[in-house]
Design an enzyme around this catalytic site. Structure first.
Site, mmCIF file in Angstrom:
data_model
loop_
_atom_site.group_PDB
_atom_site.id
_atom_site.type_symbol
_atom_site.label_atom_id
_atom_site.label_comp_id
_atom_site.label_asym_id
_atom_site.label_seq_id
_atom_site.Cartn_x
_atom_site.Cartn_y
_atom_site.Cartn_z
ATOM 1 N N ASP A 1 25.950 24.807 -7.362
ATOM 2 C CA ASP A 1 25.988 23.616 -6.498
ATOM 3 C C ASP A 1 26.244 24.128 -5.080
ATOM 4 O OD1 ASP A 1 26.250 21.148 -5.348
ATOM 5 O OD2 ASP A 1 28.164 20.650 -6.287
ATOM 6 N N CYS B 1 22.246 19.404 -2.610
ATOM 7 C CA CYS B 1 22.460 18.330 -1.626
ATOM 8 C C CYS B 1 21.419 18.388 -0.512
ATOM 9 C CB CYS B 1 23.874 18.412 -1.041
ATOM 10 S SG CYS B 1 24.234 19.951 -0.188
ATOM 11 N N TYR C 1 30.055 28.626 -6.474
ATOM 12 C CA TYR C 1 30.419 27.522 -5.555
ATOM 13 C C TYR C 1 31.152 26.400 -6.318
ATOM 14 C CZ TYR C 1 26.008 29.618 -3.764
ATOM 15 O OH TYR C 1 24.992 30.465 -3.421
ATOM 16 N N GLN D 1 33.392 15.005 -3.703
ATOM 17 C CA GLN D 1 32.222 14.128 -3.783
ATOM 18 C C GLN D 1 32.647 12.725 -3.364
ATOM 19 O OE1 GLN D 1 29.193 15.079 -4.444
ATOM 20 N NE2 GLN D 1 29.364 17.027 -5.519
ATOM 21 N N GLU E 1 20.681 13.791 -3.193
ATOM 22 C CA GLU E 1 21.305 14.741 -4.118
ATOM 23 C C GLU E 1 20.391 14.824 -5.337
ATOM 24 O OE1 GLU E 1 25.298 16.784 -4.505
ATOM 25 O OE2 GLU E 1 24.589 15.428 -2.956
ATOM 26 N N GLU F 1 34.574 30.773 -6.251
ATOM 27 C CA GLU F 1 34.723 29.939 -5.050
ATOM 28 C C GLU F 1 35.434 30.781 -4.008
ATOM 29 O OE1 GLU F 1 34.843 27.518 -2.100
ATOM 30 O OE2 GLU F 1 33.838 26.787 -3.907
#
Length: 361
Positions: free
Chosen positions: A294, A319, A211, A183, A353, A232
């Site tokens: 996310d 996002c 994720y 980020q 976001e 992930e």
């Protein structure tokens, strides 16, 4: 708050409020960004002229075809440590042809905790003399340096930095690897982490996270649940997440190297994965009540959306408002939106976001 910042933020608030009104969400929570020095990473081209060398970016003309070179001497949206280093580094590069020859890009990765990694990217092979010069430069400026060229990666120090956030009455350390996603707005990231933890308050059962990246949300969320399974696909992110879990001495998280689609197959018993067996992960031993997602800009695929509809609570960080909007058309068939937030992660751009908490109807 300056009028230019307020104006761009209000435009985002208006857009999100209008776009999502059909889902009758609660009042939008708005989390502002610092107006300057908020980006912890910056990437510049290096432009060479006959007598000079400078940081540059490209500005597209109105037709989108032609690009104009823009000289960058300072970059107010980047962290102050990046701005302070930029002229010092450039002077050192100019003074040493070993370091400046065919250099075409410089990337900065900084942390609130004071670390700095600089990546120097070249159109030539890097030799031992370059490495010696880079080591001397790293020592002089107290930074980490990485040299990259086609097929080459030379690390002076480390290829990562360690960020540290204070949250929930403790600190969390995060390994941020040079080439992996992190980020970029650390101050807003902290606000996102706090919001997600507030959304998880009072949750029972276990947490599933899809994720998970380097475990950015996983670490603080783990304090709200008895057990956490995070998934992930990217190997480098999985390794970083595991390092972060160990460094933070958290013992209730397991990380599975699976995509969201693969997790759905494993969870529904459609397919077995050796990766799960090798990591001693028994999905059926979990009693999931909450799922945290996310996803990338493309949003969530249809099969995973069906899976999410079986959970009592869904915490969704997005996002891309457009894919969130499309996903909510499905998720609000079974859930209602009970928290709604906007995080100004990318001021002065059109990017938004946002976060929603959905609870089963």
């Amino acid at each position: 708050m300056t009028s230019s910042y307020r104006q761009q933020l209000q435009a985002k608030i208006d857009r999100i409020t209008t776009q999502f009104s059909e889902f009758t969400p609660p009042t939008l929570e708005v989390f502002e960004s610092p107006e300057q020095h908020f980006r912890m990473r910056a990437e510049f081209r290096i432009w060479h002229t006959e007598n000079d060398m400078f940081y540059a970016m490209f500005e597209r003309n109105d037709d989108g075809k032609q690009k104009t070179v823009v000289r960058i001497d300072e970059f107010p949206i980047a962290d102050k440590s990046i701005n302070d280093l930029m002229p010092l580094l450039l002077a050192e590069l100019k003074a040493n042809s070993l370091l400046s020859q065919r250099l075409f890009e410089v990337d900065f990765l900084a942390t609130l905790s004071g670390e700095m990694l600089v990546t120097l990217i070249y159109h030539r092979k890097l030799n031992q003399e370059w490495e010696q010069a880079a080591k001397a430069l790293a020592e002089k400026l107290n930074i980490k340096i990485m040299g990259r060229s086609r097929g080459q990666k030379i690390v002076i120090g480390d290829d990562f930095v360690v960020e540290e956030f204070e949250l929930l009455n403790r600190s969390f350390k995060y390994k941020q690897i040079e080439s992996s996603f992190t980020q970029p707005n650390a101050q807003v990231c902290k606000k996102m982490l706090q919001w997600a933890c507030d959304a998880a308050e009072g949750s029972k059962k276990h947490l599933l996270e899809l994720y998970c990246g380097n475990g950015n949300f996983t670490l603080p969320l783990s304090l709200k649940f008895e057990r956490v399974l995070a998934t992930e696909l990217a190997k480098s992110s999985v390794y970083a997440a595991q390092w972060n879990i160990e460094q933070n001495q958290i013992d209730n998280i397991q990380v599975a190297r699976l995509s969201a689609e693969e997790f759905t197959q494993a969870y529904q018993g459609e397919r077995e994965f050796r990766r799960l067996q090798e990591a001693y992960i028994d999905i059926q031993s979990y009693d999931f009540g909450t799922v945290f997602v996310d996803p990338p800009r493309a949003g969530i695929d249809d099969e995973t959306l069906k899976l999410l509809q079986g959970f009592e609570r869904i915490i969704y960080i997005s996002c891309n408002p457009d894919t969130l909007y499309e996903n909510l058309k499905t998720l609000t068939q079974t859930h209602r939106v009970t928290k709604f937030a906007l995080f100004d992660q990318f001021p002065y751009t059109h990017h938004v976001e946002s976060g929603v908490l959905l609870e089963k109807i």
